[in-house]
Design a protein around this motif. Structure first.
Motif, short mmCIF file in Angstrom:
data_model
loop_
_atom_site.label_atom_id
_atom_site.label_comp_id
_atom_site.label_asym_id
_atom_site.label_seq_id
_atom_site.Cartn_x
_atom_site.Cartn_y
_atom_site.Cartn_z
N ALA A 26 0.58 -0.95 -0.13
CA ALA A 26 0.08 -0.19 -0.13
C ALA A 26 0.74 1.64 -0.49
N ALA A 27 2.20 1.71 0.73
CA ALA A 27 2.87 2.63 1.04
C ALA A 27 3.86 3.02 -0.41
N ARG A 28 3.92 1.76 -1.45
CA ARG A 28 4.37 1.91 -2.09
C ARG A 28 3.30 2.38 -3.97
N ARG A 29 2.37 2.42 -3.49
CA ARG A 29 1.20 2.76 -4.79
C ARG A 29 0.03 4.01 -3.98
N LEU A 30 0.55 4.19 -2.40
CA LEU A 30 -0.05 5.53 -1.83
C LEU A 30 -0.25 6.83 -1.70
N ARG A 31 0.10 8.36 -1.78
CA ARG A 31 0.49 9.06 -1.64
C ARG A 31 0.38 9.13 0.41
N PRO A 32 1.00 9.58 0.50
CA PRO A 32 1.37 9.69 2.01
C PRO A 32 0.28 10.86 2.96
N GLY A 33 -0.19 10.50 3.96
CA GLY A 33 -1.77 11.12 4.50
C GLY A 33 -2.65 10.20 4.58
N LEU A 34 -3.60 10.73 4.34
CA LEU A 34 -4.92 10.29 4.35
C LEU A 34 -4.55 8.82 3.76
N PRO A 35 -4.95 8.69 2.29
CA PRO A 35 -5.28 7.89 1.31
C PRO A 35 -3.74 6.36 2.23
N ARG A 36 -3.06 7.18 2.77
CA ARG A 36 -2.08 5.99 3.11
C ARG A 36 -2.50 4.82 4.61
N LEU A 37 -2.96 6.42 5.91
CA LEU A 37 -3.47 5.85 6.56
C LEU A 37 -4.97 5.28 6.85
N ALA A 38 -5.51 6.08 5.50
CA ALA A 38 -6.78 4.29 5.49
C ALA A 38 -6.66 3.39 5.23
N ALA A 39 -5.30 3.33 3.95
CA ALA A 39 -5.23 1.35 4.00
C ALA A 39 -4.57 0.75 5.32
N PHE A 40 -4.07 1.91 5.54
CA PHE A 40 -3.53 1.32 7.40
C PHE A 40 -3.84 0.52 8.55
N VAL A 41 -5.55 1.46 8.35
CA VAL A 41 -6.24 0.96 9.38
C VAL A 41 -6.78 -0.27 9.88
N PRO A 42 -7.00 -1.54 9.21
CA PRO A 42 -7.17 -2.95 9.19
C PRO A 42 -5.68 -3.82 10.16
N VAL A 43 -4.35 -2.59 9.61
CA VAL A 43 -3.16 -3.70 10.19
C VAL A 43 -3.31 -3.25 11.65
N LEU A 44 -3.37 -1.37 11.85
CA LEU A 44 -3.36 -0.95 12.84
C LEU A 44 -3.89 -0.84 14.35
N ALA A 45 -5.58 -1.51 13.68
CA ALA A 45 -6.73 -2.03 14.23
C ALA A 45 -6.71 -3.67 14.81
N VAL A 46 -5.25 -4.64 14.04
CA VAL A 46 -4.96 -6.05 14.87
C VAL A 46 -3.85 -5.94 14.97
N LEU A 47 -2.31 -5.36 15.27
CA LEU A 47 -1.70 -5.66 15.40
C LEU A 47 -1.71 -5.71 17.31
N PRO A 48 -3.16 -4.47 17.80
CA PRO A 48 -2.51 -4.71 19.16
C PRO A 48 -3.39 -6.46 19.81
N VAL A 49 -3.88 -6.49 19.24
CA VAL A 49 -5.05 -8.18 19.50
C VAL A 49 -3.96 -8.79 19.48
N LEU A 50 -2.90 -9.49 18.33
CA LEU A 50 -2.11 -10.59 17.88
C LEU A 50 -0.98 -10.85 19.64
N PRO A 51 -0.67 -9.76 20.53
CA PRO A 51 0.10 -10.24 21.43
C PRO A 51 -0.87 -10.80 22.31
N LEU A 52 -2.41 -11.39 22.59
CA LEU A 52 -3.37 -12.15 23.15
C LEU A 52 -3.35 -12.92 22.69
#
Length: 348
Positions: A26-52
């Motif tokens: 996603a980072a190689r295809r989207l410009r910095p800012g809201l487009p990248r952040l929106a694409a990263f949201v699923p990963v940002l939401a999943v990472l804190p759950v994995l340690p459990l």
């Protein structure tokens, strides 16, 4: 490690690799800012759950630090286009490693900006022996003074962090040809709170906090007040993230004590900086300043950081898991020594 946690480790590693591969795509295809952040949201939401996924306390806490704190902040910097450690042009294996672990690409050996990574073999052995000695002393914990026991807990935490990160550094060098980010620089020599938290303790954290929190707040507020606001904001965010790490360790709701501890450290660090800005005002000798600094950190830590751990008897779980590791290492060393002796005896 229990079989269940070994399976969980494999699943979490695979999940993290897939998530970070998607982030790089996603980072190689989207410009910095809201487009990248929106694409990263699923990963940002999943990472804190994995340690459990882990049952072992150490695995939950360490993976929580790596994934729910360091990785999240690195991804936020990448999303904003900030000068973080991640670069979408990195090869995929290196990108996944830098995103999910406190590692970096190895710098040239002669580079003046390439600090030593990890611990030496002798230092690691000494620290491991000290940790084993501390663990053996816990058997007499009921006979100890409470403050002596708390000092042992503090040394236990420091030595465990150093050794875990040293092992990570060794694995990163062997497997990936990468180096660990500098983590500790003899924190017991700190002569001020600013030196301890900013330049000697867990250095990957203040580096990310400066980029993600301090500098944006400082730029927004501006002036002398902006400097203080940036420091206070960084300590507040650090407190909130420590609440998360304590949650991973205890599996109990946050109490706010860790946030209070770091807020207090931040206020005192700002006051310390204000005093230091007056060149004519008195300053204690370095030995005295170091003693006062460490005493303040330990005293406030005993007051606000330790209770959420001991109240839930999480300290006993930490001790039990550490004892199991010490026994495993001791037995493995004995087996290796016996195998070497048998080999040479058989050849003679």
């Amino acid at each position: 490690m229990a079989g269940g946690d070994l399976r969980s480790l494999t699943a979490v590693a695979a999940g993290v690799a897939a998530a970070m591969s998607y982030v790089r795509f996603a980072a190689r295809r989207l410009r910095p800012g809201l487009p990248r952040l929106a694409a990263f949201v699923p990963v940002l939401a999943v990472l804190p759950v994995l340690p459990l996924a882990f049952r072992a306390l150490h695995l939950r806490a360490v993976s929580g630090f790596f994934l729910a704190w360091l990785a999240e902040f690195k991804l936020l910097l990448l999303a904003s286009g900030g000068q973080g450690p991640l670069d979408a042009s990195l090869p995929l294996p290196a990108f996944v490693a830098v995103a999910s672990l406190p590692v970096r690409q190895r710098r040239p050996a002669g580079s003046e900006n390439a600090p030593r990574s990890g611990l030496g073999l002798v230092t690691s052995a000494v620290m491991a022996a000290l940790l084993a000695a501390i663990v053996s002393l816990y058997r007499h914990g009921e006979k100890m003074n409470n403050y002596a026991l708390l000092m042992l807990y503090s040394l236990h935490v420091y030595l465990s962090l150093e050794l875990i990160l040293a092992f990570t550094a060794a694995a990163a060098r062997v497997v990936m040809g990468m180096d660990l980010e500098p983590q500790f620089d003899r924190p017991y020599l700190s002569a001020s709170l600013r030196e301890f938290w900013g330049r000697r303790w867990n250095l990957s954290v203040p580096a990310l906090l400066r980029q993600c929190v301090s500098r944006p707040v400082r730029a927004r507020v501006g002036g002398v007040g902006g400097v203080a606001a940036g420091v206070l904001a960084a300590f507040l965010v650090s407190g909130i993230m420590h609440e998360a790490i304590i949650y991973y360790a205890t599996l109990r709701p946050p109490t706010g004590e860790a946030t209070a501890f770091f807020a207090l450290q931040g206020v005192c660090a700002v006051a310390e900086g204000w005093w230091a800005a007056h060149s004519g005002w008195p300053r204690p000798p370095r030995a005295v300043a170091t003693t006062l600094t460490l005493a303040f950190i330990l005293a406030t830590g005993f007051w606000l950081i330790v209770p959420p751990i001991t109240r839930t008897e999480t300290d006993k779980v930490v001790i039990a898991e550490t004892e199991a590791v010490v026994v495993f290492v001791r037995d493995a060393g004995s087996w290796a020594a016996s195998s070497v002796r048998s080999f040479f005896t058989g050849r003679s």
